[in-house]
Scaffold this active site. Structure first.
Site, PDB file in Angstrom:
ATOM      1  N   GLY A 148      32.184  32.804  60.662  1.00 52.61           N
ATOM      2  CA  GLY A 148      32.454  33.628  61.845  1.00 52.61           C
ATOM      3  C   GLY A 148      31.228  33.760  62.724  1.00 52.61           C
ATOM      4  CB  SER A 149      30.431  36.465  65.138  1.00 52.71           C
ATOM      5  OG  SER A 149      31.766  36.559  65.571  1.00 52.71           O
ATOM      6  CB  THR A 150      26.747  35.007  60.994  1.00 56.84           C
ATOM      7  OG1 THR A 150      27.759  34.287  60.314  1.00 56.84           O
ATOM      8  CG2 THR A 150      26.802  36.450  60.573  1.00 56.84           C
TER       9      THR A 150
END
Lengths: 591, 389
Positions: free
Chosen positions: A286-288
């Site tokens: 995801g956004s990491t």
């Protein structure tokens, strides 16, 4: 015995040829006799060598040496004790103890019924029927109970039954129990490593020369495990993982995968707990991953912070559409893309970087290859093959590419620490040189991003924590920075399941001079009343990382520093950021 | 049996037997049989239980076979020379036919086809062919010595090649080597030029080297002997442990522990069991008795005037001695492991019967023979027992 003379009865009465034939035969018979006599003398010498010189003399020597006294001779060699495993401070994580194992020689047991009764009385966990059946078998050796405690052995010796014997064995003890289960691993009953460093350093540990020192710190390990389990419990997750790593050296100070297991008692039943989510599990993080798209953009395109990306419209490619979760519906600057975690912004960044450059960057930070760590439970990342243009867009916000949590953490560390590549490591330097497996001591020699890019990324990640999605991880005085990641897990029909999330937060502190990276990942958390039904990383993982940092600070003796808000790492980013209402965060323009 | 049972003038068959038989040799053979019973009793129970038989299985069978073995040995020792070679000729003929039958129908045990299954007993015909061949070859060679026109060497050589061909087809390298040694001994004793004997030795060595390259199991045995690390030497390692464990006096009969882990303790590794349980002292006695049997036999025929007697006795005793040496040498790891039974001691119905036949023949050959032709005149001047040591 003496041999007869060659010519016993010389006679001249015989026909010449017959006479001489007999003489020759007799002479040669004597020769054959001598050969045999010599052969038997040689054999007798060898018998003397084996029985007396090799057999009797060492026994005599042992009996006369004062320290040994009369000992039973070890017909079956006792297994050498396996080496210890300790943490970075020397706390024992695994040790082998010598124990006695009970076996029976049924041929010597005259009254199996009585012996079985007595044994069950001394060892209540044995079953009378089982024992009796074993004692009546037609064999000369059968195990009754492995690894007895000394008082049990004493009690059995006191029974005085012939045919009950003991064999020394080694039993592996893990004083910390499940605390380091996935990293230290476990062995089978015969002392062969089956998981963790027990497996990857099996040969070294079997030599038993000196302890294997890990980089783990059981105090931090305990903190990480406690907070991870609390988060999983609070949000009813099915599992999770947590790591504390040194940003500059890659040393793993704590590494937890949940659920975990008791290394003393490993059975098929807990095979799910044996799974190491940190190094064996691969996930769409995801956004990491936006950390990597942003760093790549800054590094490759050398753009300014003011560079904007239009996030007003979802991106539509075929049947796909990329939308924002915290949608701002306006044009965003680079810090804003990170702060508001805009998928559209990240995708546009990746578009600007270009597929090949982005792939090369991910490879440079180690996200395209198997994670390098001293464990055998490792997985290769799942990378789409062929890699399409759409993959570049989705990978920019951590979808469509699945990697292990540990390599994500080490890639973040490489970007943040000044730009030098680090590899995660579990083993302290200098402890493995004996086995011939030398560690890569030059692991800091590869630069992945420039010092400047790294500095900007620290500012941006600080901003995410101070003003963005991860405020609950902001521990005063330590300038925590980081990035949340809430990924939807792949559903059953080729799409994604909005209900099944993977929430993670990777935090780094202190941002002015990074030392530690802390990650918490919770698998399939469910929202609670307190979180208003949210199960996103900002609610689930960021507070857990905050608690870990709060607890680890005193353990490590770190001192909080009061920082003038003007000098906070986030300060320089604020001019580029508008709040949700569209108002500028700070009115002062820096540039 | 005590001396006064038979008077010297007793002319019955038993009376003549008692006064002409070599009694010390007979006593030594009976002692070997006694040792055999003790050691099979000690070594076989763990083997029997391991393969799922009653623990007394081998002991009982060993004792049962002992009866026909004794009858055969004594019975054959009663024969005179003429009947002896008649018996040997029949035995050789029947044995060769049986070996062919075995090759055609026999069962395979441990990779070789050697056994003929009879009700209650499995026989290994080649065991009986060896002594029969020794006697027949001795007779053929001595016949040529008497009458150079008679092609004794040629026939003996032909029979030899027939026998070893059948042996190698089984395949049985050990017995081939023993048979080769019998033939060599006999032509050596017969006074063949020393160079022919040397040449035969060279041929034997060449065949051995060829065998190393042609027969894979022979090669692996020799490789493991020369370099123990190259393969599994479990059995011989345990055997060496057994000797060391035994020491001077041994652990006592039945008290051994290392023997428990030797798979062939009751047959091919019984010497090691003897070493563990009865120790150096007993092994020394056993070796002395073995050497006594061979040298006593040689000495006994020293003053015989009959070339046939010398050759046959030499051949039979060399066979006996080599078999014992191979067994003991394997156990002590002095030579590559070759599964061979220790005469009279190892369990094995077939080998026990065969060795009884062999030693029955030796007893018959070493009986005091009435002197033939011209030499008979001196008989009256010599007491019967004068040849004794």
């Amino acid at each position: 015995m003496s041999l007869p003379p060659l010519f016993r009865r010389p006679s001249t009465t015989l026909i010449g040829s017959r006479r001489s034939t007999l003489d020759v035969a007799r002479g040669r018979l004597v020769f054959v006799g001598i050969v045999f006599a010599l052969a038997y003398i040689l054999v007798a010498a060898r018998v003397m060598d084996l029985t007396l010189i090799q057999g009797e003399l060492p026994r005599l020597a042992r009996m006369t040496s004062p320290d040994q006294g009369v000992t039973n001779e070890p017909v079956i060699a006792v297994a050498k004790l396996r080496g210890d495993v300790v943490d970075r401070n020397g706390v024992l994580l695994a040790r082998s103890l010598k124990t006695a194992s009970l076996y029976a020689d049924p041929a010597l047991i005259t009254d199996p019924d009585q012996v079985a009764k007595d044994l069950v009385r001394v060892l209540p966990d044995l079953k009378y029927g089982d024992v009796l059946q074993k004692l009546q078998r037609k064999t000369r050796f059968i195990w009754l109970r492995r690894n007895l405690a000394p008082q049990d052995q004493y009690a059995i010796l006191n029974l005085g039954h012939p045919g009950l014997n003991f064999q020394d064995e080694a039993h592996r003890i893990y004083p910390q129990g499940p605390l380091t289960a996935h990293m230290v691993g476990f062995t089978d009953i015969d002392g062969h490593g089956l998981g963790g460093v027990e497996r990857s350093f099996d040969d070294l540990l079997a030599m038993g020369n000196r302890p294997l020192q890990l980089t783990l710190d059981v105090r931090l390990q305990h903190i990480a495990r406690r907070e991870l389990k609390a988060a999983i419990r609070e949000f009813s997750g099915i599992g999770g993982a947590a790591v504390i790593m040194d940003v500059n050296t890659g040393e793993i100070l704590a590494a937890v995968s949940a659920p975990d297991f008791d290394p003393h008692n490993v059975t098929q039943k807990n095979s799910d707990s044996l799974f190491n989510r940190l190094t064996l599990g691969v996930y769409e993080m995801g956004s990491t991953f936006k950390i990597f798209s942003t760093a790549a953009l800054l590094e490759i395109k050398n753009v300014g912070m003011g560079q904007t990306f239009d996030a007003r419209e979802p991106i539509k490619i075929g049947r796909f559409s990329i939308t924002d979760y915290h949608g701002q519906n306006r044009v965003l600057t680079i810090p804003e893309v990170m702060m508001y975690s805009s998928n559209i912004g990240a995708a546009k960044m990746a578009e600007m970087i270009g597929t090949q450059s982005f792939k090369n960057f991910l490879k440079d930070v180690g996200l395209m290859d198997t994670v390098q760590v001293e464990l055998q439970e490792r997985s290769r990342p799942l990378i789409p093959n062929p890699w399409r243009e759409i993959t570049t867009l989705t990978a920019s916000y951590g979808h469509g590419i699945a990697v292990t949590p540990l390599q994500t953490v080490s890639a973040v560390a490489s970007v943040i620490n000044g730009g030098m590549l680090v590899h995660p490591t579990l083993v302290m330097d200098g402890t493995v040189n004996d086995s011939g497996k030398t560690k890569n001591t030059k692991r800091n020699a590869v630069r992945v991003v420039s010092e400047k890019t790294s500095h900007r990324m620290r500012q941006i990640l600080r901003l995410v924590v101070s003003d963005g999605t991860a405020k609950s991880a902001d521990i005063a005085g330590f300038q925590v920075g980081g990035k949340t990641g809430t990924a939807e897990k792949p559903g059953g029909h080729g799409g994604y399941d909005r209900k099944r999330l993977l929430s993670s937060f990777i935090g780094v502190f202190p941002m002015n001079k990074p030392q530690y990276v802390v990650m918490v990942m919770v698998d399939e958390p469910k929202g609670t009343k307190a979180s208003y039904g949210y199960a996103t990383a900002g609610w689930v993982a960021a507070p857990a990382v905050g608690k870990i940092i709060t607890a680890m600070v005193p353990v490590l003796g770190l001192v909080p520093q009061d920082i003038d808000p003007e000098k906070d790492m986030a300060a320089q980013m604020r001019p580029y950021v508008k709040d949700k209402t569209g108002k500028q965060l700070v009115s002062v323009g820096v540039e | 049996m005590s001396g006064h049972m038979f008077s010297r003038t007793d002319k019955t068959i038993w009376g003549r037997w008692w006064w002409t038989i070599d009694r010390p040799l007979l006593a030594a053979l009976l002692a070997m049989m006694g040792f055999g019973i003790i050691l099979v009793a000690a070594a076989s129970p763990p083997v029997a239980t391991r393969i799922g038989l009653d623990q007394y299985h081998f002991i009982i069978r060993h004792l049962i076979i002992m009866v026909p073995a004794l009858i055969l040995m004594i019975g054959i020792s009663l024969l005179d020379l003429k009947n002896l070679w008649r018996l040997a000729t029949i035995l050789l003929g029947v044995g060769i036919v049986m070996m062919v039958v075995v090759l055609a129908t026999g069962m395979e045990i441990k990779g070789a086809q050697r056994w003929l299954q009879l009700p209650g007993l499995s026989l290994q015909p080649s065991e009986f062919v060896k002594p029969a061949f020794a006697v027949v070859a001795a007779w053929l060679i001595s016949k040529q010595k008497d009458n150079p026109v008679f092609p004794g060497y040629l026939i003996a050589g032909g029979v030899f090649f027939l026998v070893i061909t059948l042996l190698l087809m089984q395949p049985d390298v050990g017995m081939t080597i023993v048979t080769f040694c019998i033939l060599c001994t006999e032509i050596f004793l017969a006074g063949l030029s020393i160079w022919i004997v040397v040449a035969a030795g060279v041929v034997g060595a060449v065949c051995f080297v060829l065998g190393y390259f042609i027969l894979p199991h022979m090669r692996s045995r020799i490789d493991r002997f020369l370099d123990p690390a190259s393969g599994d030497t479990f059995q011989v390692d345990r055997a060496l442990d057994a000797f060391r464990h035994g020491g001077l006096f041994g652990t006592g009969p039945g008290q051994g522990t290392v023997k428990l882990s030797i798979p062939d303790a009751h047959s091919d590794f019984i010497f090691a069991v003897a070493g563990e349980e009865l120790g150096f002292v007993f092994l020394a006695i056993l070796l002395a008795v073995l050497a006594f049997i061979i040298l006593r036999g040689f000495n006994r025929v020293m003053d015989s005037d009959n070339v046939f007697v010398i050759l046959a006795t030499g051949g039979l005793l060399v066979m006996f001695g080599i078999q014992a040496l191979v067994h003991i040498g394997s156990n002590l790891h002095m030579i590559p492991t070759k599964g061979m039974t220790l005469p009279f001691i190892s369990y094995g119905g077939s080998s026990l019967l065969a060795i009884s036949v062999t030693m029955g023949m030796v007893l018959a050959l070493t009986r005091r023979q009435p002197k033939t032709s011209v030499s008979r005149g001196s008989l009256s001047s010599r007491p019967v027992m004068a040849g004794k040591l």
